[in-house]
Design an enzyme around this catalytic site. Structure first.
Site, PDB file in Angstrom:
ATOM      1  CG  LEU A 195      -2.029  -0.993   1.410  1.00 25.78           C
ATOM      2  CD1 LEU A 195      -2.786  -0.999   2.474  1.00 25.78           C
ATOM      3  CD2 LEU A 195      -3.036  -0.567  -0.004  1.00 25.78           C
ATOM      4  CB  CYS A 276     -10.952  -2.838   8.364  1.00 24.44           C
ATOM      5  SG  CYS A 276      -9.831  -3.383   7.130  1.00 24.44           S
ATOM      6  CG  ASP A 277      -4.488  -4.511  10.149  1.00 25.43           C
ATOM      7  OD1 ASP A 277      -4.427  -3.738  11.146  1.00 25.43           O
ATOM      8  OD2 ASP A 277      -3.597  -5.281   9.714  1.00 25.43           O
TER       9      ASP A 277
END
Length: 384
Positions: A195, A276-277
């Site tokens: 990412l 969410c992570d």
């Protein structure tokens, strides 16, 4: 309530490595408080007590970071002991941990074995690729230490898989990466695209992965994997395993392949809960496990519209022949179209890959019936 999956940060964003592409370090910097330190007993016990009461059938506790082992082995011993004390006998409890492996010794590995932990070991394939971005605080590569951790896990009989982050650099060297992992005997492999930093245009980092690079990576990895399969050697690649499972008419277990976000709970060291992570940010905070009831956390998620936003199917996807397999990928990879989530950044990569590989994916299903596949690492595709 269905079975629960809970991701914990026992050492918050703390880590003994300085990996260039770490998404959680980037996420943590964007919060008001970047590092909450070690999770106190009051938080871990409150989490356990509320979670086992809410869960039905089974519960999975997945420890991540940062580097979760920085919390110390005594934290994990206390955690497991309190679960045993609190959980009803009809609740199946599963444990998993994602670790860089550098702190694992025989004592850690014995603990994992005794408590049936599934370990995910972060290893970027070959020595050259791994040491390019996965450095310690002194700027030194960590490949040898991680490789040693893998051997210790094996000797202790711990189930584990290898998690490889796909950078632009690694994508160009996938042949040596796959060859290295297979040579070392790593039967269970996961590859996830890196990412770019939050609020930055994609492609600006040394490690950035472009759609064209990802398309070529998937094609080359598939060729290598399929060639091995033709010769009677099966290597579990989680993405390909899920595709084969989907072609059999089943739902994928991998969150990013379902087409929408699941009901997950990320619990930071101070007890803050997020959906969410990839969204451990102040704007997505659902509440605190010490102060809020489980139902209130779920209501906060609904108020955010978190899952509902991920269910939107862009017009382009609705007309795409590959959508039943692609399903627009992970929410974090979707490009914003105004205020709405649009198509995946890797849309064209997936389309190119499916056109290239689909005929052989069908044949791979037949080949797998002739090959004795290793059934471990929780049935190959049941990891995080």
């Amino acid at each position: 309530m269905p079975p629960l999956s809970i991701l914990l940060k026992p050492a918050s964003s703390g880590c003994n490595l300085r990996c260039a592409y770490c998404f959680y370090a980037d996420e943590a910097k964007a919060r008001t408080i970047s590092n909450y330190g070690r999770m106190p007993e009051a938080v871990s016990h409150a989490l356990i007590e509320k979670a086992v009461e809410a869960a039905e059938g089974s519960i999975t506790f997945l420890f991540q970071g940062g580097e979760p082992t920085l919390a110390g082995l005594d934290f994990f011993r206390d955690f497991v002991a309190h679960v045993k004390k609190t959980a009803p006998p009809n609740l199946a409890v599963h444990y998993a941990i994602q670790t860089n492996g550098t702190l694992l010794d025989q004592e850690w590995c014995r603990f994992f074995k005794e408590n049936r932990f599934l370990a995910g070991l972060s290893l970027d394939g070959s020595r050259e690729c791994h040491n390019r971005f996965r450095l310690d605080g002194a700027g030194k590569g960590t490949y040898d230490r991680v490789r040693q951790a893998a051997r210790r896990l094996e000797q202790a009989g711990v189930e584990y898989n290898v998690l490889t982050v796909v950078t632009g650099y690694l994508a160009r060297h996938i042949q040596s990466v796959f060859s290295s992992l297979c040579k070392e005997g790593f039967r269970f492999q996961q590859y996830i695209p890196c990412l770019d930093p939050l609020e930055e245009e994609r492609g600006g980092q040394e490690y950035s992965l472009s759609p064209d690079q990802y398309a070529e990576f998937l094609k080359k990895l598939f060729d290598l994997w399929y060639r091995e399969l033709e010769q009677g050697r099966y290597w579990s690649v989680r993405y390909f395993d899920n595709l084969l499972w989907m072609l059999e008419g089943h739902a994928p277990e991998q969150c990013s392949m379902r087409g929408y976000c699941g009901l997950q709970y990320l619990v930071e060291a101070d007890g803050s809960v997020y959906p969410c992570d990839f969204y451990g940010l102040d704007a997505y905070r659902l509440g605190n496990i010490r102060d809020d009831a489980w139902e209130d956390l779920d209501r906060a998620r609904e108020a955010l519209g978190f899952v509902e936003a991920s269910r939107r199917v862009p017009e382009k996807c609705g007309h795409c022949r590959w959508y039943p397999l692609c399903r627009n990928g992970c929410r974090r990879d979707r490009v914003l179209e105004g205020a709405q989530l649009g198509c995946s950044y890797y849309c064209e990569a997936y389309a190119g890959f499916f056109a290239y590989a689909l005929p052989r994916l069908g044949r791979a299903r037949l080949l797998l019936r002739r090959v004795q596949t290793p059934q471990s690492a929780r049935e190959a595709v049941s990891g995080r």
